[in-house]
Motif scaffolding. Sequence first.
Motif: not given
Length: 266
Positions: A127-132
């Motif tokens: 699970l790859f996740l990113a948030e600014k």
Amino acid sequence: MTPNSPTLTVMVQAARKAARALTRDFGEVENLQVSVKGPGDFVSSADLRAEETIREELTRARPGYGFLLEEGGEVKGSDPTHRWIVDPLDGTTNFLHGIPMFAINIALERNGEIVAGLTYNPITDELFLAEKGKGAFLNDRRLRVAARSDLTQAVVCTGIPHIGGKNHGRFSKEIAAVMPQVAGVRRTGSCALDMAFVAAGRFDAYWEWELNAWDLAAGVILIREAGGFVTDMNNGSDILGKGSVLAANERLHRPLYDVLRKSATA
Ligand code: IPD
Ligand code: CA
Ligand code: CA
């Protein structure tokens, strides 16, 4: 630790729910109904079911947001500032061939800017996740793009046009120019995973043409939040609009861009 924002929680819940059915469908791929959208371009009942689940879950959590869905197209919401961009199954050809390299791709756009991204491979449970402003993560691990600065040591990834593609000649020139200069070239069959792998430092660089916003949106923020550099293939910033991508760390981006650009005149 993974950032634990309400937005990411909503995205993860939607992806995990869709992933359960996708995983079942992958195990019985021979029973799926498959239709042909164009030459070499397939859609199955698994893509459609996954998209429906994701849309339902995201709508329940954020009723006003709009959508750009690969299968369902543009859906206007009552909140014009927010839009989900969704590819329910990126890597359909792999999926239909029993190759366990595909992903769910979900991004959130706010006022035209991608502010959150998710790429999930249900088979490997990555699970790859990113948030600014909050970084990029693989499961609980913080991601950083690779640090290599020498093309001769780089493993680069690309997409190969298939029967429906328009630019087979351009690809042949690009690959002829790139392969003698790098340590290895890869093709996974999933733009979403290609970009996530750049964010994770597995691939040093990735380029591809003729993509759509839903292939690219999550990967753009994953790579940026992992410290990477992403442009379209003209070295501009309109990645989603142009449907092309060149991603790497800041030192490799320019040399690879130059090799690719020169190949056009070869
Ligand atoms: C495809 C994959 C593939 C890329 C194609 C895309 P789909 O998406 O991302 O890697 O080369 O151009 O269309 O059709 O599997 O969702
Ligand atoms: Ca796709
Ligand atoms: Ca798809």
